[in-house]
Enzyme design. Structure first.
Site, PDB file in Angstrom:
ATOM      1  N   VAL A 122      14.653 108.847  11.995  1.00 56.22           N
ATOM      2  CA  VAL A 122      13.314 109.440  12.133  1.00 56.22           C
ATOM      3  C   VAL A 122      12.319 108.747  11.200  1.00 56.22           C
ATOM      4  O   VAL A 122      12.589 108.596  10.005  1.00 56.22           O
ATOM      5  CB  VAL A 122      13.356 110.951  11.817  1.00 56.22           C
ATOM      6  CG1 VAL A 122      11.991 111.584  12.031  1.00 56.22           C
ATOM      7  CG2 VAL A 122      14.406 111.644  12.690  1.00 56.22           C
ATOM      8  N   THR A 125       6.020 108.439   9.981  1.00 60.53           N
ATOM      9  CA  THR A 125       4.727 108.540  10.664  1.00 60.53           C
ATOM     10  C   THR A 125       4.705 109.641  11.714  1.00 60.53           C
ATOM     11  O   THR A 125       3.680 110.280  11.928  1.00 60.53           O
ATOM     12  CB  THR A 125       4.374 107.204  11.328  1.00 60.53           C
ATOM     13  OG1 THR A 125       5.522 106.724  12.043  1.00 60.53           O
ATOM     14  CG2 THR A 125       3.924 106.188  10.294  1.00 60.53           C
ATOM     15  N   ASN A 126       5.828 109.852  12.386  1.00 63.41           N
ATOM     16  CA  ASN A 126       5.900 110.871  13.445  1.00 63.41           C
ATOM     17  C   ASN A 126       7.172 111.705  13.280  1.00 63.41           C
ATOM     18  O   ASN A 126       8.016 111.754  14.177  1.00 63.41           O
ATOM     19  CB  ASN A 126       5.905 110.203  14.832  1.00 63.41           C
ATOM     20  CG  ASN A 126       4.745 109.260  15.026  1.00 63.41           C
ATOM     21  OD1 ASN A 126       3.592 109.662  14.965  1.00 63.41           O
ATOM     22  ND2 ASN A 126       5.043 107.989  15.247  1.00 63.41           N
ATOM     23  N   GLY A 206      11.133 101.176  10.725  1.00 63.14           N
ATOM     24  CA  GLY A 206      10.726  99.819  10.437  1.00 63.14           C
ATOM     25  C   GLY A 206      11.704  98.795  10.974  1.00 63.14           C
ATOM     26  O   GLY A 206      12.837  99.121  11.334  1.00 63.14           O
ATOM     27  N   GLY A 224      10.541  98.005  18.465  1.00 66.45           N
ATOM     28  CA  GLY A 224       9.915  96.958  17.673  1.00 66.45           C
ATOM     29  C   GLY A 224       8.498  97.352  17.307  1.00 66.45           C
ATOM     30  O   GLY A 224       7.992  98.381  17.747  1.00 66.45           O
ATOM     31  N   CYS A 257       2.647 103.572  17.204  1.00 58.70           N
ATOM     32  CA  CYS A 257       2.732 102.108  17.225  1.00 58.70           C
ATOM     33  C   CYS A 257       2.155 101.486  18.480  1.00 58.70           C
ATOM     34  O   CYS A 257       1.973 100.263  18.534  1.00 58.70           O
ATOM     35  CB  CYS A 257       4.182 101.657  17.034  1.00 58.70           C
ATOM     36  SG  CYS A 257       5.330 102.378  18.215  1.00 58.70           S
ATOM     37  N   LEU A 425       9.933 103.708  22.334  1.00 60.80           N
ATOM     38  CA  LEU A 425       9.465 102.726  23.312  1.00 60.80           C
ATOM     39  C   LEU A 425      10.198 101.402  23.122  1.00 60.80           C
ATOM     40  O   LEU A 425       9.936 100.671  22.181  1.00 60.80           O
ATOM     41  CB  LEU A 425       7.952 102.522  23.161  1.00 60.80           C
ATOM     42  CG  LEU A 425       7.105 103.815  23.095  1.00 60.80           C
ATOM     43  CD1 LEU A 425       5.627 103.462  22.933  1.00 60.80           C
ATOM     44  CD2 LEU A 425       7.325 104.682  24.325  1.00 60.80           C
TER      45      LEU A 425
END
Length: 472
Positions: A122, A125-126, A206, A224, A257, A425
């Site tokens: 996780v 950021t989200n 990351g 990515g 992202c 994604l």
């Protein structure tokens, strides 16, 4: 480092590793129970989880903002609800138990089989929306899931996982189906990803973490970076395009992202686009202001975490400049690509690079350079009304999602275009990922095929007769 400090760190690592092992044992037992449940029983559990996620969406959003300092509560609430509503609606009717498809003409049945235990990595950021999303698709497919939170978002991630587990239990799920590591360490994450009881990894984070997931020896769905270039062609509806871009880029202060990172604008419409963007809340930096903002985008060659998910006003203050209180996004005109041009990288904040291009060919070449710099396989955007232009521009782009006349943040995740709603994604092989799909429930169960005999193997002499003649 003093000896006592080193020992304390070792002790924490050992405790976190043991915690992971305990969770995996319990999750294995829980998943075996899930594997025997009917479709209606699993669907009832998922419905209960969705209801809880909806009820707690705002509170979890507030916890995430308070703990991480990223984004804002209204948009994080929307993000949580996206997971609870859009993702749920896309998976609720998917068959995930037993025979899910019968092809009687070819005499093949397809049978769903859970993958087992999912390791859910996780990001900070989200955090809460990722837990909701991954919990739903994992449990819907009959799996258990254990989350490894980012240390900067451990509290809200753990709370989101607790809410999902308790809601699942209320609907009849076994204890131990959903866990979250309470002592997040690198050692714990590595143990979770490499342990023999872990079956598949869902990695959002990351590049280093995603590479670790792929090198763990386990099947992994990673993602990515998304250095998203968006082309505004001269045929675009400029007012609408700008509205969609600003709404998308400023959502949760740019922490998704798939948000726009660079605008590529035909020179024939540049002045109109700049005027419309200014009208709708964009603040264009002068050269001195640009240099000051550039100085805080990168730290030691990487993105400065202190600007991630911050408002334009906070970023401006950090850079020692002033922007209007009504400014929604900071924009800098740019010509180069690469780390020596900080605005050209993925910034995860309401900051945009603005490039002027001669024509579509120039835009296409520039988009490729931006993707090569960090973003291959992720997302590309275009605003145009000429469908021939759209087809010519998009057909060769190395991206898993090419979003047309929509904000890339909402389009890529499947909120405003008809691709699968998802918060993971894939970037495909070109982005060093195993899939270019929007990852969803279908990626978390195996399909066995029961195939009936329908013909005889040809005999040797029959096979020879059926061989095609060689061309002389």
């Amino acid at each position: 480092m003093k000896g006592s400090e080193a020992k304390m760190l070792r002790d924490i690592d050992l405790q976190s590793i043991q915690e992971v092992r305990n969770y995996l044992e319990e999750a294995k037992t829980a998943q075996k129970i899930m594997a025997k449940m009917t479709q209606s029983e699993i669907d009832h559990i998922v419905e209960s989880m969705v209801k809880a996620a909806r009820e707690e969406a705002e509170r979890l959003a507030a916890m995430a903002v308070e703990e991480t300092g990223f984004g804002n509560v209204p948009d994080k609430t929307v993000k949580n609800l996206f997971a609870a509503n859009d993702v749920y609606n896309s998976i609720k009717d998917v068959k995930t138990v037993g025979i899910i498809r019968r092809d009687e003409e070819n005499r093949v049945w397809e049978v769903a089989q859970p993958v087992g235990i999912v390791a859910g990595i996780v990001p900070s950021t989200n955090p809460t929306s990722t837990v909701i999303f991954k919990s739903l698709i994992a449990v819907k497919a009959g799996n258990a899931i254990i989350f490894s939170p980012h240390p900067a978002a451990a509290k809200c991630t753990t709370e989101a996982a607790r809410i999902m587990q308790e809601a699942a239990e209320r609907a009849g799920a076994p204890k131990g189906l959903i866990f979250c590591i309470t002592k997040p360490t690198l050692a714990a994450t590595n143990e979770l990803m490499k342990h023999k009881l872990t079956d598949v990894i869902l990695a959002t984070g990351g590049p280093g973490l995603v590479r670790a997931a792929y090198s763990s020896g386990k099947p992994a769905y990673g993602v990515g970076p998304g250095n998203v270039p968006v082309y505004i062609h001269e045929s675009a509806n400029i007012e609408k395009a700008v509205e969609l871009i600003i709404e998308s880029k400023t959502f949760d202060y740019g922490t998704i992202c798939a948000s726009e990172q660079a605008l590529l604008v035909d020179e024939s419409i540049k002045e109109k686009v700049v005027a419309e963007m200014t009208k709708q809340g964009a603040y264009f930096l002068n050269e001195e202001e640009k240099r000051k903002v550039e100085s805080i985008i990168l730290v030691n060659g990487g993105l400065n975490a202190k600007i991630v998910g911050k408002s334009p006003q906070v970023i401006a203050e950090m850079a020692g400049i002033e922007v209007p209180s009504e400014a929604k996004v900071i924009v800098a005109e740019e010509t180069g690509v690469g780390k020596e041009y900080p605005f050209s990288i993925e910034k995860l904040s309401p900051t945009l690079a603005f490039y002027t291009v001669k024509d579509m060919q120039a835009a296409s070449e520039l988009a490729q350079k931006l993707l090569d710099a960090g973003g291959l396989g992720h997302t590309v955007g275009i605003h145009a009304e000429d469908e021939k232009v759209i087809e010519t521009y998009t057909i060769d782009k190395p991206a898993g999602r090419i979003i047309v006349n929509a904000g890339t943040t909402f389009g890529a995740i499947g909120a405003t275009v008809n691709v699968k709603p998802s918060l993971t994604l894939g970037c495909g092989a070109i982005g060093n990922n195993v899939t270019s799909d929007n990852v969803t429930v279908n990626h978390l169960f195996n399909i066995k095929r029961v195939a009936f005999g329908v013909r005889q193997m040809p005999k040797k002499e029959e096979s020879a007769q059926n061989e095609p003649a060689l061309t002389k």
